[in-house]
Design a protein around this motif. Structure first.
Motif, PDB file in Angstrom:
ATOM      1  N   ALA A   1       0.830  -1.207   0.000  1.00 51.95           N
ATOM      2  CA  ALA A   1       0.000   0.000   0.000  1.00 51.95           C
ATOM      3  C   ALA A   1       0.867   1.260   0.000  1.00 51.95           C
TER       4      ALA A   1
ATOM      5  N   SER B   1       2.364   1.473  -3.594  1.00 52.91           N
ATOM      6  CA  SER B   1       1.368   1.803  -4.613  1.00 52.91           C
ATOM      7  C   SER B   1       0.895   3.240  -4.496  1.00 52.91           C
ATOM      8  N   THR B   2       0.885   3.786  -3.267  1.00 53.34           N
ATOM      9  CA  THR B   2       0.494   5.189  -3.110  1.00 53.34           C
ATOM     10  C   THR B   2       1.443   6.093  -3.886  1.00 53.34           C
TER      11      THR B   2
ATOM     12  N   TYR C   1       0.346   8.123  -7.269  1.00 50.55           N
ATOM     13  CA  TYR C   1       0.353   9.588  -7.180  1.00 50.55           C
ATOM     14  C   TYR C   1       1.341  10.203  -8.157  1.00 50.55           C
TER      15      TYR C   1
ATOM     16  N   LEU D   1      -5.603  13.103  -3.749  1.00 42.89           N
ATOM     17  CA  LEU D   1      -4.926  12.278  -2.751  1.00 42.89           C
ATOM     18  C   LEU D   1      -5.512  12.519  -1.363  1.00 42.89           C
TER      19      LEU D   1
ATOM     20  N   PHE E   1      -8.203  10.851   1.296  1.00 43.33           N
ATOM     21  CA  PHE E   1      -7.968   9.834   2.326  1.00 43.33           C
ATOM     22  C   PHE E   1      -8.461  10.302   3.684  1.00 43.33           C
TER      23      PHE E   1
ATOM     24  N   SER F   1      -4.732   6.575  -5.455  1.00 40.44           N
ATOM     25  CA  SER F   1      -3.664   6.840  -4.492  1.00 40.44           C
ATOM     26  C   SER F   1      -4.244   7.152  -3.115  1.00 40.44           C
ATOM     27  N   ALA F   2      -5.407   7.823  -3.086  1.00 45.00           N
ATOM     28  CA  ALA F   2      -6.076   8.103  -1.817  1.00 45.00           C
ATOM     29  C   ALA F   2      -6.566   6.814  -1.170  1.00 45.00           C
TER      30      ALA F   2
ATOM     31  N   SER G   1      -5.287   3.817  -1.628  1.00 45.20           N
ATOM     32  CA  SER G   1      -4.100   3.086  -1.198  1.00 45.20           C
ATOM     33  C   SER G   1      -3.542   3.644   0.113  1.00 45.20           C
ATOM     34  N   TYR G   2      -3.496   4.965   0.219  1.00 44.63           N
ATOM     35  CA  TYR G   2      -2.990   5.593   1.436  1.00 44.63           C
ATOM     36  C   TYR G   2      -3.909   5.303   2.618  1.00 44.63           C
ATOM     37  N   THR G   3      -5.217   5.263   2.347  1.00 48.09           N
ATOM     38  CA  THR G   3      -6.179   4.919   3.392  1.00 48.09           C
ATOM     39  C   THR G   3      -5.927   3.507   3.901  1.00 48.09           C
TER      40      THR G   3
END
Length: 296
Positions: A72, A75-76, A80, A96, A99, A156-157, A159-161
């Motif tokens: 994760a 991938s972020t 992004y 982004l 998240f 990307s949001a 993934s970051y979450t």
């Protein structure tokens, strides 16, 4: 409070990355060189201290889980950085930053409990402040949007979450240093699958790439991964998502100081609103506790 500070500093560390990436791209380095180099040196930096704590090394299932969380992180960055190929940075950062509400929503679903009023108020302020600080009102509107860029930015949001959600829950019995190193392994493996690690043999490292990817590894892998691994298990993913909004003010500040980019009055207002959105929920909770504990 110290765990809140750790998550806050980890988010601020992420905010420096966009400036370093712009500098690296300005020198002609490719995404494969920049992203691959970042993940490689992130792997090295996190494993050096982890070697001293291998007495608490994770089991096979825990290791696989931590590597999955690391995917994760990787991938972020990949999503992004590629979104920036299609849309302006001001729009990409706004996408982004979705998240913030995604993290609070995910925690609400997992705990089956609605966010309290201070948290909801904070989300409103964060989203509004993000639009202002990202300069979204100063662009050409819909003409700036590209379907591929918007999709990559939103992914990307997500993934970051996922990183915020599971970094505080995956193998928490394992030493945080070892957890961080295991996660960075997942990030490097993903980067190696997506991009051929040409930086290892094309001479770019000795030709000026090293300072950029080392700084990206330090501020984008080592600091946030370690700080989040220590802090998120205590703050929870919802609060971590709110504190994560510190990334945007730091991005604006570093771009202004290092790159000399112009910062408008609307962007400054947005930064202030974001900071207020981060501080407000905790201040309201502490105030409520004081009122309940004080004699009537």
């Amino acid at each position: 409070m110290k765990y809140i500070l750790l998550v806050f500093l980890g988010a601020c560390s992420y905010g420096i990355l966009s400036t370093i990436v712009k500098l690296a791209y300005g020198q002609g380095y490719s995404p494969a060189e920049v992203i691959g180099g970042q993940m490689f040196f992130g792997l090295v930096l996190t494993w050096i201290p982890a070697l001293f704590f291998l007495r608490t090394k994770p089991g096979k299932k825990q290791l696989l889980l931590l590597i999955s969380v690391g995917l994760a992180i990787g991938s972020t960055g990949i999503l992004y950085y590629n979104a920036l190929r299609f849309i302006p940075a001001s729009i990409a950062i706004v996408l982004l930053f979705q998240f913030t509400w995604m993290g609070v929503l995910a925690e609400a679903i997992m705990t089956k409990r609605m966010p309290d009023k201070p948290t909801l108020l904070s989300l409103v302020l964060l989203l509004f402040g993000t639009l202002l600080a990202g300069g979204i009102f100063e662009t050409d509107g819909i003409a700036q949007f590209h379907i591929a860029g918007v999709l990559l930015g939103l992914l990307s949001a997500v993934s970051y979450t996922m990183f915020l959600l599971f970094s505080g829950k995956a193998a928490i019995g394992v030493n945080p240093w070892v957890r961080s190193a295991s996660m960075s392994t997942g990030s490097f493996l993903l980067a190696g699958l997506v991009y051929t690690p040409v930086f290892l043999w094309n001479g770019a490292l000795l030709d000026g790439l090293f300072p950029y990817v080392f700084l990206l590894a330090f501020f984008g892998i080592f600091i946030p991964t370690v700080f989040f691994n220590f802090g998120v298990p205590h703050t929870g993913p919802g609060m971590a998502a709110i504190l994560g909004a510190a990334e945007l003010p730091m991005a604006v500040f570093s771009s202004f100081i290092i790159l000399g980019e112009t910062v408008s009055a609307l962007q400054v207002t947005g930064v202030v609103v974001i900071l207020l959105g981060m501080i407000l929920p905790e201040w309201l909770r502490q105030r409520h506790k004081r009122l309940k504990s004080s004699p009537s």
